[in-house]
Design a protein around this motif. Sequence first.
Motif, PDB file in Angstrom:
ATOM      1  N   ALA A 178       0.849  -1.187   0.000  1.00 34.18           N
ATOM      2  CA  ALA A 178       0.000   0.000   0.000  1.00 34.18           C
ATOM      3  C   ALA A 178       0.884   1.235   0.000  1.00 34.18           C
ATOM      4  N   LEU A 179       0.468   2.257  -0.726  1.00 32.34           N
ATOM      5  CA  LEU A 179       1.213   3.507  -0.775  1.00 32.34           C
ATOM      6  C   LEU A 179       0.932   4.303   0.493  1.00 32.34           C
ATOM      7  N   SER A 180       1.979   4.555   1.279  1.00 29.34           N
ATOM      8  CA  SER A 180       1.791   5.259   2.545  1.00 29.34           C
ATOM      9  C   SER A 180       2.096   6.745   2.440  1.00 29.34           C
ATOM     10  N   PRO A 193       4.222  21.742   1.165  1.00 29.79           N
ATOM     11  CA  PRO A 193       3.287  20.648   1.483  1.00 29.79           C
ATOM     12  C   PRO A 193       3.374  20.165   2.923  1.00 29.79           C
ATOM     13  N   ASP A 194       4.592  20.013   3.460  1.00 23.98           N
ATOM     14  CA  ASP A 194       4.717  19.515   4.829  1.00 23.98           C
ATOM     15  C   ASP A 194       4.116  20.482   5.841  1.00 23.98           C
ATOM     16  N   GLU A 195       4.288  21.782   5.592  1.00 22.89           N
ATOM     17  CA  GLU A 195       3.751  22.790   6.501  1.00 22.89           C
ATOM     18  C   GLU A 195       2.287  23.101   6.219  1.00 22.89           C
ATOM     19  N   PRO A 246      -3.082  30.903  -7.460  1.00 19.84           N
ATOM     20  CA  PRO A 246      -2.605  30.052  -6.356  1.00 19.84           C
ATOM     21  C   PRO A 246      -3.375  28.743  -6.235  1.00 19.84           C
ATOM     22  N   GLY A 247      -4.689  28.788  -6.441  1.00 20.42           N
ATOM     23  CA  GLY A 247      -5.479  27.562  -6.360  1.00 20.42           C
ATOM     24  C   GLY A 247      -5.113  26.564  -7.442  1.00 20.42           C
ATOM     25  N   GLN A 248      -4.807  27.062  -8.636  1.00 18.11           N
ATOM     26  CA  GLN A 248      -4.398  26.176  -9.721  1.00 18.11           C
ATOM     27  C   GLN A 248      -3.045  25.528  -9.421  1.00 18.11           C
ATOM     28  N   ILE A 249      -2.129  26.289  -8.843  1.00 17.85           N
ATOM     29  CA  ILE A 249      -0.822  25.727  -8.492  1.00 17.85           C
ATOM     30  C   ILE A 249      -0.986  24.666  -7.409  1.00 17.85           C
ATOM     31  N   LEU A 250      -1.811  24.954  -6.406  1.00 15.55           N
ATOM     32  CA  LEU A 250      -2.033  23.982  -5.333  1.00 15.55           C
ATOM     33  C   LEU A 250      -2.644  22.700  -5.880  1.00 15.55           C
ATOM     34  N   ALA A 251      -3.577  22.808  -6.807  1.00 16.27           N
ATOM     35  CA  ALA A 251      -4.206  21.618  -7.383  1.00 16.27           C
ATOM     36  C   ALA A 251      -3.184  20.773  -8.136  1.00 16.27           C
ATOM     37  N   ARG A 252      -2.277  21.410  -8.849  1.00 20.66           N
ATOM     38  CA  ARG A 252      -1.260  20.665  -9.596  1.00 20.66           C
ATOM     39  C   ARG A 252      -0.249  20.007  -8.667  1.00 20.66           C
ATOM     40  N   VAL A 253       0.122  20.700  -7.598  1.00 22.29           N
ATOM     41  CA  VAL A 253       1.031  20.103  -6.616  1.00 22.29           C
ATOM     42  C   VAL A 253       0.358  18.914  -5.935  1.00 22.29           C
ATOM     43  N   ALA A 254      -0.925  19.036  -5.649  1.00 24.71           N
ATOM     44  CA  ALA A 254      -1.654  17.933  -5.022  1.00 24.71           C
ATOM     45  C   ALA A 254      -1.653  16.696  -5.921  1.00 24.71           C
ATOM     46  N   ARG A 255      -1.785  16.899  -7.222  1.00 22.74           N
ATOM     47  CA  ARG A 255      -1.743  15.760  -8.138  1.00 22.74           C
ATOM     48  C   ARG A 255      -0.346  15.142  -8.185  1.00 22.74           C
ATOM     49  N   LEU A 256       0.684  15.980  -8.125  1.00 19.76           N
ATOM     50  CA  LEU A 256       2.051  15.456  -8.122  1.00 19.76           C
ATOM     51  C   LEU A 256       2.310  14.578  -6.903  1.00 19.76           C
ATOM     52  N   GLU A 268      -0.043  13.198  -5.036  1.00 20.49           N
ATOM     53  CA  GLU A 268      -1.171  12.289  -4.838  1.00 20.49           C
ATOM     54  C   GLU A 268      -1.883  12.568  -3.515  1.00 20.49           C
ATOM     55  N   LEU A 269      -2.120  13.849  -3.262  1.00 17.95           N
ATOM     56  CA  LEU A 269      -2.871  14.247  -2.076  1.00 17.95           C
ATOM     57  C   LEU A 269      -4.365  14.168  -2.367  1.00 17.95           C
ATOM     58  N   ALA A 270      -5.122  13.780  -1.369  1.00 22.27           N
ATOM     59  CA  ALA A 270      -6.572  13.726  -1.517  1.00 22.27           C
ATOM     60  C   ALA A 270      -7.150  15.139  -1.479  1.00 22.27           C
ATOM     61  N   GLU A 271      -8.318  15.300  -2.081  1.00 20.84           N
ATOM     62  CA  GLU A 271      -8.959  16.615  -2.076  1.00 20.84           C
ATOM     63  C   GLU A 271      -9.247  17.090  -0.659  1.00 20.84           C
ATOM     64  N   SER A 272      -9.523  16.159   0.238  1.00 21.80           N
ATOM     65  CA  SER A 272      -9.793  16.547   1.623  1.00 21.80           C
ATOM     66  C   SER A 272      -8.560  17.152   2.291  1.00 21.80           C
ATOM     67  N   ASP A 273      -7.354  16.765   1.832  1.00 25.44           N
ATOM     68  CA  ASP A 273      -6.131  17.320   2.414  1.00 25.44           C
ATOM     69  C   ASP A 273      -5.965  18.796   2.073  1.00 25.44           C
TER      70      ASP A 273
END
Length: 223
Positions: free
Chosen positions: A20-22, A68-70, A123-133, A135-140
């Motif tokens: 499983a991917l952790s 992302p970590d912060e 900024p929202g578009q950049i965050l969405a692309r980073v989330a895909r990179l 593999e963050l869930a939308e809830s994150d």
Amino acid sequence: MNDVDAQRGPSAKKGIKERALSQVLSPGSPNYLYEGCLRTDDISFRESKPYVGVMKDSSGYLLCQIYPDEREVQVSERMTAEAVRVAIEEAGVAEPVFDQGTGLAFLPDHTEPLTGFPSSAFPGQILARVARLLELAESDLMHFRTVTRSPEGRPRPVYPSTALQIGLLKNKNVPDLVPCLLPAGYPAACHRFLRKWLLLPPSYRLADSAHNLCKQLASPEQD
């Protein structure tokens, strides 16, 4: 990757392990939280490099830095090209850099071009692309906070050429300025903090508050 059955002990029947991917690690999120939630001692975190998006509009450059970590998005508005360069050299970047028509020559080679996004949605578009990179869930994404910085009420950043000449940016021909300003045995966090404030000065109000705090801490205790 984690072995799901690693804690279940040996099995009489051998087969393909279930995995499983952790967590996804990257230059922008380098800290692996192995059993972090079960540990009571302090966990050492490395300072991550931000994912960066830059765009240009009629008021100047808009710089978006995502940590992302912060779980933080830092947005700096109405910046000059020199200020963008100083910010990038001070914090570094986790590639790719998202570039919307800036034409800045000092950006890293690995860039991802963007077009057509207004400054309010950038900024929202950049965050969405980073989330895909990562593999963050939308809830994150709901846990990310946005900090917006304006050039009003703060000094202009130092020019990169000046920072190189005085040793504020890395220059093999000039001694590093920051260690000369700090006492012996200073913590690394103080080194990073002072360099950041010298390269990217805070607002006058924040600088005055920090100055008063340092005066209080340096003064003898009074009964």
